[in-house]
Design a protein around this motif. Structure first.
Motif, PDB file in Angstrom:
ATOM      1  N   ASN A  79       0.880  -1.179   0.000  1.00 17.18           N
ATOM      2  CA  ASN A  79       0.000   0.000   0.000  1.00 17.18           C
ATOM      3  C   ASN A  79       0.907   1.216   0.000  1.00 17.18           C
ATOM      4  O   ASN A  79       1.722   1.366   0.917  1.00 17.18           O
ATOM      5  N   TRP A  80       0.772   2.076  -1.004  1.00 10.06           N
ATOM      6  CA  TRP A  80       1.591   3.298  -1.030  1.00 10.06           C
ATOM      7  C   TRP A  80       0.852   4.404  -0.306  1.00 10.06           C
ATOM      8  O   TRP A  80      -0.343   4.600  -0.536  1.00 10.06           O
ATOM      9  N   LYS A  81       1.562   5.119   0.541  1.00 10.01           N
ATOM     10  CA  LYS A  81       0.935   6.229   1.273  1.00 10.01           C
ATOM     11  C   LYS A  81       1.755   7.489   1.088  1.00 10.01           C
ATOM     12  O   LYS A  81       2.986   7.448   1.188  1.00 10.01           O
ATOM     13  N   GLN A  82       1.074   8.584   0.832  1.00  7.63           N
ATOM     14  CA  GLN A  82       1.799   9.847   0.652  1.00  7.63           C
ATOM     15  C   GLN A  82       2.409  10.292   1.981  1.00  7.63           C
ATOM     16  O   GLN A  82       1.730  10.284   3.007  1.00  7.63           O
ATOM     17  N   ALA A  83       3.684  10.666   1.925  1.00 10.82           N
ATOM     18  CA  ALA A  83       4.394  11.077   3.145  1.00 10.82           C
ATOM     19  C   ALA A  83       4.988  12.476   2.937  1.00 10.82           C
ATOM     20  O   ALA A  83       6.171  12.619   2.618  1.00 10.82           O
ATOM     21  N   PRO A  84       4.166  13.527   3.108  1.00 18.34           N
ATOM     22  CA  PRO A  84       4.689  14.894   2.968  1.00 18.34           C
ATOM     23  C   PRO A  84       5.803  15.145   3.984  1.00 18.34           C
ATOM     24  O   PRO A  84       5.794  14.555   5.073  1.00 18.34           O
ATOM     25  N   PHE A  99       7.613   1.774   6.881  1.00 20.05           N
ATOM     26  CA  PHE A  99       8.805   2.601   6.705  1.00 20.05           C
ATOM     27  C   PHE A  99       8.559   3.651   5.633  1.00 20.05           C
ATOM     28  O   PHE A  99       7.552   3.600   4.916  1.00 20.05           O
ATOM     29  N   ILE A 100       9.479   4.625   5.568  1.00 21.80           N
ATOM     30  CA  ILE A 100       9.325   5.751   4.629  1.00 21.80           C
ATOM     31  C   ILE A 100      10.573   5.884   3.768  1.00 21.80           C
ATOM     32  O   ILE A 100      11.696   5.919   4.283  1.00 21.80           O
ATOM     33  N   VAL A 101      10.343   5.934   2.453  1.00 21.42           N
ATOM     34  CA  VAL A 101      11.436   6.180   1.506  1.00 21.42           C
ATOM     35  C   VAL A 101      11.025   7.420   0.709  1.00 21.42           C
ATOM     36  O   VAL A 101      10.321   7.324  -0.283  1.00 21.42           O
ATOM     37  N   ALA A 102      11.393   8.591   1.175  1.00 22.42           N
ATOM     38  CA  ALA A 102      10.840   9.822   0.603  1.00 22.42           C
ATOM     39  C   ALA A 102      11.805  10.994   0.749  1.00 22.42           C
ATOM     40  O   ALA A 102      11.551  11.921   1.514  1.00 22.42           O
TER      41      ALA A 102
END
Ligand code: GLU
Length: 273
Positions: A79-84, A99-102
């Motif tokens: 599931n992709w979630k937007q991480a501003p 986890f976050i790759v952003a």
């Protein structure tokens, strides 16, 4: 009889509600058995972009795919979630993502709240100006200018604390809003990581409109953000990142995603053990 039916229905409703809670995202830190939720950017071409057909593309997205696969999750299980920028620590702490790759730089301030695997990429803060601008060539020039960056980013923090404290700094939720401001002459420059700025400048709708000033104003080491104290996950992700570099995937992905923007990347950083 009537009463019994009613209470049975009520009991069933309670069971349903409990099941729904247990299956909801966030109940198990971004994964629920066979699915994993990963935070990425949705509006940064070259790094993390949600395309008009609803798919996801970019270097960070492919790094996330590689790591997820190593952890046992194929594309269909993500599931992709937007991480501003400003929400990344909270998304991790609340368990909304695994986890976050952003384009997420590792720094002391963030390490108080989250942990990072990596680093897997090194870039530097730079400026993007309109193609015909000759008034901004060094960081001091910004002190009399209108500058745009993003809330919660190291880029905005660096400007305020050291680079150009007197600049008129406007902060938005995402860099694409800054680009619009630059195009409409509401601001004179956009500042963030060169890898991000190069991605915007090379988008077809921006051809010929903007240029990077070419300054190296900071070191931004991108890490994969995860829950503080989850050393098992950190170790597993670091292992996956190490493999990604040694099997040649890192190189391939860099060429694929930064080739089109002409961004001159640094070599792969050494991944922490
Ligand atoms: N790498 C910087 C940061 O983590 C700027 C890019 C971004 O906002 O994602 O804040």
């Amino acid at each position: 009889m009537k009463l019994r039916t009613a209470s049975a229905a009520a009991a069933a409703a309670v069971v349903l509600a409990l099941t729904a809670t247990a299956c909801g995202t966030g109940s198990d830190s971004g994964s629920n058995g066979d699915k994993i939720t990963i935070g990425i950017k949705f509006d940064q071409p070259g790094l993390g972009l949600k395309t008009p057909d609803g798919s996801y593309a970019g270097f960070d997205v492919d790094v996330a795919r590689y790591v997820a696969k190593e952890l046992g999750y194929d594309e269909g299980k993500i599931n992709w979630k937007q991480a501003p920028s400003a929400e990344r620590e909270n998304l991790i702490k609340n368990g909304d993502v695994k986890f976050i790759v952003a384009s997420y730089s590792i720094n002391e301030k963030r390490l108080k709240e989250v942990d990072f695997a990596g680093p897997y990429f090194l870039t530097h803060q730079d400026l993007l100006v309109r193609a015909d601008d000759t008034s901004i060539t060094k960081v001091e020039d910004l002190n009399s200018k209108k500058l745009c960056s993003v809330t919660g980013s190291t880029s905005a923090q660096n400007v305020k604390e050291k680079l150009a404290p007197k600049a008129g700094l406007q902060q938005f939720g995402g860099y694409s809003e800054c680009l619009k401001g630059l195009e409409d002459k509401k601001v004179d420059a956009v500042t963030t990581d060169a890898a991000i700025l190069a991605g915007y400048a090379s988008q077809q709708q921006h051809w010929g409109k903007f240029k990077l000033v070419g300054l190296s104003l900071s070191d931004e080491n991108y890490g994969i953000g995860l829950k503080k104290g989850d050393s098992e996950l950190k170790t597993r992700i670091n292992k996956a990142l190490g493999e990604m570099v040694s099997d040649g995937t890192w190189r391939k992905l860099v060429r694929k995603h930064f080739g089109p923007s002409g961004y001159k990347n640094e070599p792969a950083p050494k991944i922490a053990g």
